[in-house]
Design a protein around this motif. Structure first.
Motif, PDB file in Angstrom:
ATOM      1  N   THR A  68       0.877  -0.820  -0.101  1.00  0.00           N
ATOM      2  CA  THR A  68      -0.100  -0.388   0.187  1.00  0.00           C
ATOM      3  C   THR A  68       1.047   1.535   0.147  1.00  0.00           C
ATOM      4  OG1 THR A  68      -0.057   0.124   2.132  1.00  0.00           O
ATOM      5  CG2 THR A  68      -1.734  -0.876   1.197  1.00  0.00           C
ATOM      6  N   HIS A  69       0.157   2.130   0.206  1.00  0.00           N
ATOM      7  CA  HIS A  69       1.147   3.440  -0.705  1.00  0.00           C
ATOM      8  C   HIS A  69       1.787   4.000   0.634  1.00  0.00           C
ATOM      9  CE1 HIS A  69       2.460   7.679  -1.989  1.00  0.00           C
ATOM     10  NE2 HIS A  69       1.836   8.039  -0.306  1.00  0.00           N
ATOM     11  N   ASP A  70       1.246   3.637   2.173  1.00  0.00           N
ATOM     12  CA  ASP A  70       2.187   4.441   3.292  1.00  0.00           C
ATOM     13  C   ASP A  70       3.904   3.162   3.205  1.00  0.00           C
ATOM     14  OD1 ASP A  70       0.098   2.285   3.997  1.00  0.00           O
ATOM     15  OD2 ASP A  70       0.354   2.268   5.363  1.00  0.00           O
ATOM     16  N   LYS A  71       3.338   1.338   2.567  1.00  0.00           N
ATOM     17  CA  LYS A  71       4.598   1.055   2.784  1.00  0.00           C
ATOM     18  C   LYS A  71       5.717   0.997   1.405  1.00  0.00           C
ATOM     19  CE  LYS A  71       1.741  -2.358   5.858  1.00  0.00           C
ATOM     20  NZ  LYS A  71       0.947  -3.681   5.614  1.00  0.00           N
ATOM     21  N   LEU A  72       4.801   1.656   0.551  1.00  0.00           N
ATOM     22  CA  LEU A  72       6.029   1.716  -1.251  1.00  0.00           C
ATOM     23  C   LEU A  72       7.373   2.236  -0.254  1.00  0.00           C
ATOM     24  CD1 LEU A  72       5.349   2.198  -4.074  1.00  0.00           C
ATOM     25  CD2 LEU A  72       5.942   4.767  -3.169  1.00  0.00           C
ATOM     26  N   ARG A  73       7.725   3.373   0.756  1.00  0.00           N
ATOM     27  CA  ARG A  73       9.169   3.717   0.101  1.00  0.00           C
ATOM     28  C   ARG A  73      10.024   2.494   1.098  1.00  0.00           C
ATOM     29  NH1 ARG A  73      12.651   6.349   4.706  1.00  0.00           N
ATOM     30  NH2 ARG A  73      13.575   8.228   3.171  1.00  0.00           N
ATOM     31  N   ASP A  74       9.646   1.894   2.447  1.00  0.00           N
ATOM     32  CA  ASP A  74       9.774   0.855   2.930  1.00  0.00           C
ATOM     33  C   ASP A  74      10.273  -0.552   2.189  1.00  0.00           C
ATOM     34  OD1 ASP A  74      10.748  -0.065   5.634  1.00  0.00           O
ATOM     35  OD2 ASP A  74       9.337  -1.977   4.919  1.00  0.00           O
ATOM     36  N   ALA A  75       9.520  -1.000   1.668  1.00  0.00           N
ATOM     37  CA  ALA A  75       9.094  -1.605   0.493  1.00  0.00           C
ATOM     38  C   ALA A  75      10.716  -1.710  -0.800  1.00  0.00           C
ATOM     39  CB  ALA A  75       8.238  -1.931  -0.547  1.00  0.00           C
ATOM     40  N   LEU A  76      11.043  -0.483  -1.353  1.00  0.00           N
ATOM     41  CA  LEU A  76      12.326  -0.210  -2.077  1.00  0.00           C
ATOM     42  C   LEU A  76      13.608   0.109  -1.291  1.00  0.00           C
ATOM     43  CD1 LEU A  76       9.650   2.630  -3.988  1.00  0.00           C
ATOM     44  CD2 LEU A  76      10.216  -0.193  -5.300  1.00  0.00           C
ATOM     45  N   ILE A  77      13.318   0.591  -1.094  1.00  0.00           N
ATOM     46  CA  ILE A  77      14.819   1.294   0.026  1.00  0.00           C
ATOM     47  C   ILE A  77      15.405   0.487   0.983  1.00  0.00           C
ATOM     48  CG2 ILE A  77      15.534   3.418   1.116  1.00  0.00           C
ATOM     49  CD1 ILE A  77      13.574   5.312   0.216  1.00  0.00           C
ATOM     50  N   GLN A 103       4.610   6.632  -8.380  1.00  0.00           N
ATOM     51  CA  GLN A 103       4.481   7.124  -6.980  1.00  0.00           C
ATOM     52  C   GLN A 103       5.654   7.208  -6.406  1.00  0.00           C
ATOM     53  OE1 GLN A 103       1.282   5.021  -4.559  1.00  0.00           O
ATOM     54  NE2 GLN A 103       0.953   3.764  -5.475  1.00  0.00           N
ATOM     55  N   THR A 104       7.314   6.682  -6.874  1.00  0.00           N
ATOM     56  CA  THR A 104       7.809   7.403  -6.190  1.00  0.00           C
ATOM     57  C   THR A 104       8.822   8.634  -7.233  1.00  0.00           C
ATOM     58  OG1 THR A 104       8.579   6.170  -8.629  1.00  0.00           O
ATOM     59  CG2 THR A 104       8.090   4.582  -6.749  1.00  0.00           C
ATOM     60  N   TRP A 108      12.582   9.513  -6.352  1.00  0.00           N
ATOM     61  CA  TRP A 108      13.554  10.315  -7.331  1.00  0.00           C
ATOM     62  C   TRP A 108      14.284  11.037  -7.281  1.00  0.00           C
ATOM     63  CZ3 TRP A 108      12.157  14.175 -10.872  1.00  0.00           C
ATOM     64  CH2 TRP A 108      13.403  14.689 -11.699  1.00  0.00           C
ATOM     65  N   MET A 109      13.202  12.849  -6.590  1.00  0.00           N
ATOM     66  CA  MET A 109      14.583  13.456  -6.453  1.00  0.00           C
ATOM     67  C   MET A 109      15.439  13.906  -5.680  1.00  0.00           C
ATOM     68  SD  MET A 109      10.230  15.768  -6.444  1.00  0.00           S
ATOM     69  CE  MET A 109      11.276  17.239  -5.752  1.00  0.00           C
ATOM     70  N   LYS A 110      14.669  12.731  -4.312  1.00  0.00           N
ATOM     71  CA  LYS A 110      15.725  12.466  -3.401  1.00  0.00           C
ATOM     72  C   LYS A 110      17.359  11.846  -4.299  1.00  0.00           C
ATOM     73  CE  LYS A 110      11.927  13.865   0.343  1.00  0.00           C
ATOM     74  NZ  LYS A 110      11.497  12.469   1.448  1.00  0.00           N
ATOM     75  N   GLY A 111      16.850  10.441  -4.633  1.00  0.00           N
ATOM     76  CA  GLY A 111      17.808   9.608  -5.312  1.00  0.00           C
ATOM     77  C   GLY A 111      18.295   8.702  -4.539  1.00  0.00           C
TER      78      GLY A 111
END
Length: 234
Positions: A68-77, A103-104, A108-111
């Motif tokens: 889900t959107h709230d877990k997106l960052r954790d799954a990718l980073i 949604q990323t 992308w902006m933060k690299g």
């Protein structure tokens, strides 16, 4: 110091008819055979249940967590590498996976995905269904993030098997689903999927060990522009 057990690989997939879901399990097996940790996720469905029913799509595996959107960052980073799996849609990435990537922008902006290794596996209905073009056309999403593509190449000898029809290519493991979706991944295709997971993980492990072995850069002393110095003296 990094070792195989300290490396975490995420397998992230979208599967409408279950072919990619089957492949994901074997990719996970290959990752774990390398000694690395592995977690499997699926991206959210964007089609309504009514549409899915009309397309005769089976129920999704509820045991696999949905990002889900709230877990997106954790799954990718929070991992050392990602293996993505998805079917072809007219020779390209399906809308569900594209919506996931759309949604990323903040990352992308933060690299935040810069230099993170990734790989791909895929499925198509026919031999000419676009497995390689799907890999190629989806690379722009990863390249804009500065990620590192780790294809399987011909590290798996089964890819060169000519005694049976099979999916997969140097771009990644693959399976053929048949035009009605009734064909299931063969033993050979599943072997290639497992080999691709192991190959990718070995590269990810080497990358992490290599990076940690490099000498740490000392913080550079900020340089003051000459014009600023002159203004301060005035």
């Amino acid at each position: 110091m990094a070792n195989a057990k300290s490396v975490k690989i995420h397998v992230i997939y979208y599967s409408m008819y279950g072919h990619i879901a089957q492949m994901a399990k074997r990719v996970q097996k290959g990752v774990e055979a390398s000694g690395a940790q592995c977690e499997v996720f699926q991206v959210p469905e964007t089609l309504s249940q009514d549409v899915l029913d009309k397309m005769y799509a089976p129920k999704k595996d509820e045991k696999v967590p949905v990002i889900t959107h709230d877990k997106l960052r954790d799954a990718l980073i929070n991992c050392d590498g990602i293996i993505f799996g998805y079917p072809t849609r007219f020779g390209g990435m399906p809308g569900q996976m594209k919506t996931f990537w759309d949604q990323t922008g903040g990352m992308w902006m933060k690299g935040e995905l810069l230099n993170k290794p990734f790989s791909i596996f895929f499925s198509s209905s026919t031999q000419g269904g676009g497995q390689e073009t799907t890999a190629l056309s989806s690379l722009s999403n990863f390249i804009h993030h500065g990620m590192i593509y780790v294809p399987i190449g011909y590290s798996c000898k089964q890819l060169g098997e000519m005694n049976e029809v099979h999916g997969g290519s140097p771009y990644g493991a693959g399976t053929l689903a048949g035009q009605d979706g009734s064909r299931q991944p063969t033993a050979l295709e599943l072997e290639v999927a497992e080999a691709s997971g192991k190959h990718f993980s070995e590269v990810a492990i080497a990358l992490k060990i290599g990076r940690e072995a490099l000498p740490k850069k000392e913080a550079a002393t900020p340089s003051v522009p000459q014009k600023a110095v002159q203004r301060d003296r005035v």
